[in-house]
Design an enzyme around this catalytic site. Structure first.
Site, PDB file in Angstrom:
ATOM      1  N   ALA A  20      53.759  72.763  67.192  1.00 24.98           N
ATOM      2  CA  ALA A  20      54.853  72.302  68.063  1.00 24.98           C
ATOM      3  C   ALA A  20      56.024  71.792  67.225  1.00 24.98           C
ATOM      4  O   ALA A  20      57.121  72.349  67.247  1.00 24.98           O
ATOM      5  CB  ALA A  20      54.358  71.214  69.010  1.00 24.98           C
ATOM      6  N   THR A  21      55.766  70.735  66.449  1.00 24.71           N
ATOM      7  CA  THR A  21      56.830  70.032  65.725  1.00 24.71           C
ATOM      8  C   THR A  21      57.612  70.951  64.769  1.00 24.71           C
ATOM      9  O   THR A  21      58.842  70.859  64.693  1.00 24.71           O
ATOM     10  CB  THR A  21      56.215  68.857  64.934  1.00 24.71           C
ATOM     11  OG1 THR A  21      55.424  68.086  65.848  1.00 24.71           O
ATOM     12  CG2 THR A  21      57.274  67.973  64.329  1.00 24.71           C
ATOM     13  N   HIS A  52      49.215  64.924  65.117  1.00 24.14           N
ATOM     14  CA  HIS A  52      50.406  65.433  65.806  1.00 24.14           C
ATOM     15  C   HIS A  52      51.655  64.872  65.120  1.00 24.14           C
ATOM     16  O   HIS A  52      51.654  63.738  64.653  1.00 24.14           O
ATOM     17  CB  HIS A  52      50.380  65.027  67.283  1.00 24.14           C
ATOM     18  CG  HIS A  52      49.341  65.767  68.071  1.00 24.14           C
ATOM     19  ND1 HIS A  52      48.317  65.144  68.730  1.00 24.14           N
ATOM     20  CD2 HIS A  52      49.171  67.102  68.283  1.00 24.14           C
ATOM     21  CE1 HIS A  52      47.560  66.052  69.324  1.00 24.14           C
ATOM     22  NE2 HIS A  52      48.053  67.249  69.071  1.00 24.14           N
ATOM     23  N   GLY A  53      52.687  65.665  65.057  1.00 17.90           N
ATOM     24  CA  GLY A  53      53.938  65.228  64.435  1.00 17.90           C
ATOM     25  C   GLY A  53      53.909  65.394  62.928  1.00 17.90           C
ATOM     26  O   GLY A  53      53.120  66.177  62.387  1.00 17.90           O
ATOM     27  N   HIS A  78      44.506  71.258  65.966  1.00 16.11           N
ATOM     28  CA  HIS A  78      45.749  70.674  66.488  1.00 16.11           C
ATOM     29  C   HIS A  78      46.506  70.023  65.341  1.00 16.11           C
ATOM     30  O   HIS A  78      45.960  69.782  64.272  1.00 16.11           O
ATOM     31  CB  HIS A  78      45.416  69.616  67.551  1.00 16.11           C
ATOM     32  CG  HIS A  78      45.073  70.214  68.888  1.00 16.11           C
ATOM     33  ND1 HIS A  78      45.887  70.090  69.990  1.00 16.11           N
ATOM     34  CD2 HIS A  78      44.015  70.956  69.285  1.00 16.11           C
ATOM     35  CE1 HIS A  78      45.339  70.723  71.011  1.00 16.11           C
ATOM     36  NE2 HIS A  78      44.183  71.259  70.622  1.00 16.11           N
ATOM     37  N   GLY A  79      47.779  69.725  65.601  1.00 20.38           N
ATOM     38  CA  GLY A  79      48.565  68.974  64.614  1.00 20.38           C
ATOM     39  C   GLY A  79      48.865  69.750  63.354  1.00 20.38           C
ATOM     40  O   GLY A  79      49.066  69.171  62.293  1.00 20.38           O
ATOM     41  N   ALA A  80      48.935  71.087  63.457  1.00 21.49           N
ATOM     42  CA  ALA A  80      49.050  71.910  62.236  1.00 21.49           C
ATOM     43  C   ALA A  80      50.452  71.934  61.639  1.00 21.49           C
ATOM     44  O   ALA A  80      50.637  72.413  60.522  1.00 21.49           O
ATOM     45  CB  ALA A  80      48.589  73.330  62.522  1.00 21.49           C
ATOM     46  N   SER A  81      51.450  71.409  62.362  1.00 24.30           N
ATOM     47  CA  SER A  81      52.787  71.320  61.751  1.00 24.30           C
ATOM     48  C   SER A  81      52.757  70.369  60.580  1.00 24.30           C
ATOM     49  O   SER A  81      52.043  69.363  60.602  1.00 24.30           O
ATOM     50  CB  SER A  81      53.805  70.783  62.774  1.00 24.30           C
ATOM     51  OG  SER A  81      54.070  71.725  63.761  1.00 24.30           O
ATOM     52  N   ASP A  92      48.362  72.859  77.606  1.00 21.16           N
ATOM     53  CA  ASP A  92      47.998  72.135  76.381  1.00 21.16           C
ATOM     54  C   ASP A  92      47.922  70.628  76.663  1.00 21.16           C
ATOM     55  O   ASP A  92      48.831  70.062  77.271  1.00 21.16           O
ATOM     56  CB  ASP A  92      49.073  72.424  75.319  1.00 21.16           C
ATOM     57  CG  ASP A  92      48.716  71.879  73.947  1.00 21.16           C
ATOM     58  OD1 ASP A  92      47.517  71.837  73.603  1.00 21.16           O
ATOM     59  OD2 ASP A  92      49.658  71.503  73.213  1.00 21.16           O
TER      60      ASP A  92
HETATM   61  P1  13P Z   1      52.146  69.366  65.721  1.00 20.53           P
HETATM   62  O1  13P Z   1      52.875  68.154  66.257  1.00 20.53           O
HETATM   63  O2  13P Z   1      51.596  69.112  64.365  1.00 20.53           O
HETATM   64  O3  13P Z   1      52.995  70.581  65.799  1.00 20.53           O
HETATM   65  O4  13P Z   1      50.871  69.594  66.669  1.00 20.53           O
HETATM   66  C1  13P Z   1      50.948  70.489  67.751  1.00 20.53           C
HETATM   67  C2  13P Z   1      49.749  70.418  68.651  1.00 20.53           C
HETATM   68  O5  13P Z   1      48.655  70.061  68.286  1.00 20.53           O
HETATM   69  C3  13P Z   1      49.968  70.852  70.055  1.00 20.53           C
HETATM   70  O6  13P Z   1      48.829  70.703  70.822  1.00 20.53           O
HETATM   71 ZN    ZN Z   2      47.639  69.040  70.083  1.00 20.75          ZN
HETATM   72 NA    NA Z   3      51.272  67.757  62.442  1.00 19.51          NA
END
Ligand code: 13P
Ligand code: ZN
Ligand code: NA
Length: 284
Positions: free
Chosen positions: A232-233, A180-181, A208-211, A82
């Protein structure tokens, strides 16, 4: 066996659901993702960023653990690089058996991004490895990559079509307002843009960034063509919180099995919710 992401994403595209991609860091987090996916009969992508794979855990260790999961469970499990920026590192990991990768050249201008992605696609496709690339730039911090709001950039639908055509990439990460985050307020997603991209691009699209994005909004993106959702987050926070809570109550404990078990359980609950959100339950 570990599989490529190509077929699992195309199936998701046909079935109008998304495959969740969970970022892992070690044995425990990988176990939770694989075991929960198996229990829910969901295809799953196990993702590792360069600082996990190259620095913290080691590509060989992570691959070996993922392979155990892939052999043990009768569901499609893919191990994915990733946000890899270093072309040499991607090729090295392909050589040791990684079957899916993201080459993140999104910080380069359009032509340079294409050139870098083409090089990886050529190398990867010869070895039956799936490639994801990114066009546009997500705000926020992922590992060592930090993008300020002013430097973030939404994906242009026409550019996306040209990018996919010229690179022959398998899936495309797009910027439509996720970051992200965590978010300061509620994220504003550009669904119109996603629709236009989907009209012009027929390969699987990646969010991406779905958290920290409300579930209903993520579901809407899946309806509009997102086939892979990166988390991830939202896994890291409950994992860490459970350990903090545990030590508050049991400051005398030093057995990792004791303090990591509640962390694994907390993470499992989130993985269950995310699989449901993606609609990938019983699709394995
Ligand atoms: P988050 O930080 O929103 O979980 O994004 C995860 C991500 O895009 C990993 O590639
Ligand atoms: Zn990402
Ligand atoms: Na996010």
């Amino acid at each position: 066996m570990l599989v490529t992401t190509r077929e699992m994403l195309l199936q998701a595209q046909r079935g109008k659901y998304a495959v969740p991609a969970f970022n892992i860091h070690n044995l425990e987090t990988l176990q939770v993702v694989a075991e929960t996916a198996m229990e829910m009969r969901s295809p799953v992508i196990i993702a590792g960023t360069p600082s996990t794979i190259e620095e913290y855990a080691g590509a060989d260790y992570i691959k070996a653990i993922a392979e155990v999961a892939g052999n043990k469970y009768n569901i499609p499990i893919s191990l994915h690089l990733d946000h890899f920026v270093d072309v040499k590192a991607i090729k090295r990991n392909i050589d040791i058996g990684f079957k899916s990768c993201m080459i993140d050249a999104s910080s380069y201008e359009f032509e340079k991004n294409i050139e870098i992605v083409k090089d990886i696609v050529l190398y990867a496709h010869k070895r039956d490895v799936t490639v994801e690339a990114e066009l546009g730039r997500l705000e926020g911090k992922e590992d060592n990559i930090m993008v300020d709001e002013k430097d973030s950039m939404y994906t242009d639908p026409d550019a996306a079509a040209e990018f996919v055509k010229r690179t022959s990439v398998d899936s495309l990460a797009i910027a439509i307002g996720t970051a992200h985050g965590l978010y300061k307020g509620e994220p504003k997603l550009d669904f119109e843009r996603l629709k236009k991209i989907r009209e012009k691009v027929n390969i699987p699209l990646v969010l991406h960034g779905a958290s920290d994005v409300p579930e209903e909004l993520v579901k809407e993106t899946i309806k509009l063509g997102i086939c892979k959702v990166n988390i991830a987050t939202d896994l890291k926070i409950p994992f860490a919180n459970a350990i903090k809570e545990y030590f508050k109550k049991h400051p005398e404990v030093n057995d990792p099995r004791k303090y990591l078990s509640p962390a694994k359980k907390a993470m499992e609950d989130i993985v269950i919710n995310k699989i449901k959100m993606c609609g990938s339950e019983n699709k394995a």
